[in-house]
Enzyme design. Structure first.
Site, PDB file in Angstrom:
ATOM      1  N   HIS A  52       2.102 -58.053 -28.708  1.00  0.00           N
ATOM      2  CA  HIS A  52       3.328 -57.250 -28.658  1.00  0.00           C
ATOM      3  C   HIS A  52       4.106 -57.615 -27.396  1.00  0.00           C
ATOM      4  O   HIS A  52       3.532 -58.097 -26.410  1.00  0.00           O
ATOM      5  CB  HIS A  52       2.992 -55.765 -28.646  1.00  0.00           C
ATOM      6  CG  HIS A  52       2.457 -55.257 -29.942  1.00  0.00           C
ATOM      7  ND1 HIS A  52       2.450 -53.917 -30.256  1.00  0.00           N
ATOM      8  CD2 HIS A  52       1.910 -55.898 -31.009  1.00  0.00           C
ATOM      9  CE1 HIS A  52       1.917 -53.752 -31.456  1.00  0.00           C
ATOM     10  NE2 HIS A  52       1.576 -54.938 -31.933  1.00  0.00           N
ATOM     11  N   GLU A  54       5.335 -55.902 -24.935  1.00  0.00           N
ATOM     12  CA  GLU A  54       4.863 -55.292 -23.694  1.00  0.00           C
ATOM     13  C   GLU A  54       3.584 -55.969 -23.200  1.00  0.00           C
ATOM     14  O   GLU A  54       3.448 -56.251 -22.007  1.00  0.00           O
ATOM     15  CB  GLU A  54       4.595 -53.793 -23.883  1.00  0.00           C
ATOM     16  CG  GLU A  54       5.814 -52.984 -24.244  1.00  0.00           C
ATOM     17  CD  GLU A  54       6.006 -52.780 -25.752  1.00  0.00           C
ATOM     18  OE1 GLU A  54       6.567 -51.754 -26.131  1.00  0.00           O
ATOM     19  OE2 GLU A  54       5.572 -53.653 -26.532  1.00  0.00           O
ATOM     20  N   CYS A  82       3.940 -48.569 -28.589  1.00  0.00           N
ATOM     21  CA  CYS A  82       2.920 -48.123 -29.527  1.00  0.00           C
ATOM     22  C   CYS A  82       1.692 -47.703 -28.720  1.00  0.00           C
ATOM     23  O   CYS A  82       1.622 -47.933 -27.510  1.00  0.00           O
ATOM     24  CB  CYS A  82       2.581 -49.259 -30.498  1.00  0.00           C
ATOM     25  SG  CYS A  82       1.593 -50.590 -29.759  1.00  0.00           S
ATOM     26  N   CYS A  85       0.157 -50.633 -26.646  1.00  0.00           N
ATOM     27  CA  CYS A  85       0.979 -51.016 -25.500  1.00  0.00           C
ATOM     28  C   CYS A  85       0.990 -49.930 -24.439  1.00  0.00           C
ATOM     29  O   CYS A  85       0.950 -50.223 -23.244  1.00  0.00           O
ATOM     30  CB  CYS A  85       2.397 -51.341 -25.959  1.00  0.00           C
ATOM     31  SG  CYS A  85       2.464 -52.833 -26.984  1.00  0.00           S
TER      32      CYS A  85
END
Length: 155
Positions: A52, A54, A82, A85
């Site tokens: 992801h 991040e 999420c 993250c």
């Protein structure tokens, strides 16, 4: 808080998204007004569900700093983090999160982060992916050994 950092996160996300790397997620890690790490969603490009924006930005910042702690940093991300993250942000000791679109907005474009948050709020035995403890004594012996390492670095 500075919009230029969000603009950079959006730029990274857009370039990656249009290049087929993944969804519209980008992030920058900032320390004292300077970008120290950048990332965008690379789930499709790498076949890595943890890639992801991040997480990629945190990995970049930590590698550049040669440190697992990003204390004193903040993160700017196109989407509200999420659970994975959010956990990575906490483990990295990042002090502030600024996000563009929300978890609800993400749901409107097909991302189910809200469902993960719901699942985590349930007792472990009621989740779609149940948890069960196994081999506690073996694992505790390893944990005890860890606490006895002479040069152990806490994190």
């Amino acid at each position: 808080m500075d919009i230029q950092f969000m603009e950079r996160a959006v730029e990274l996300a857009g370039n990656g998204m249009r290049g087929g790397d993944g969804g519209p997620f980008g992030a920058v890690v900032v320390r004292q007004g300077k970008i120290v790490g950048e990332g965008w969603n690379r789930v499709l490009a790498t076949n890595d569900p943890t890639a992801h924006g991040e997480v990629v930005a945190i990995r970049d910042a930590c590698e550049k700093a040669s440190d697992f702690s990003l204390e004193g940093c903040e993160i700017y991300t196109t989407g509200q983090p999420c659970p994975m993250c959010l956990g990575a942000i906490h483990w990295a000791r990042i002090g502030a999160i600024y996000y563009g679109f929300s978890i609800v907005d993400a749901a409107n474009i097909g991302f189910e982060d809200h469902e993960f948050f719901r699942q985590f709020s349930l007792p472990a035995t009621e989740r779609d992916i149940p948890e069960q403890q196994l081999g506690r004594d073996l694992a505790l012996a390893l944990a005890k050994e860890y606490t006895e390492l002479p040069d152990r670095i806490g994190y």
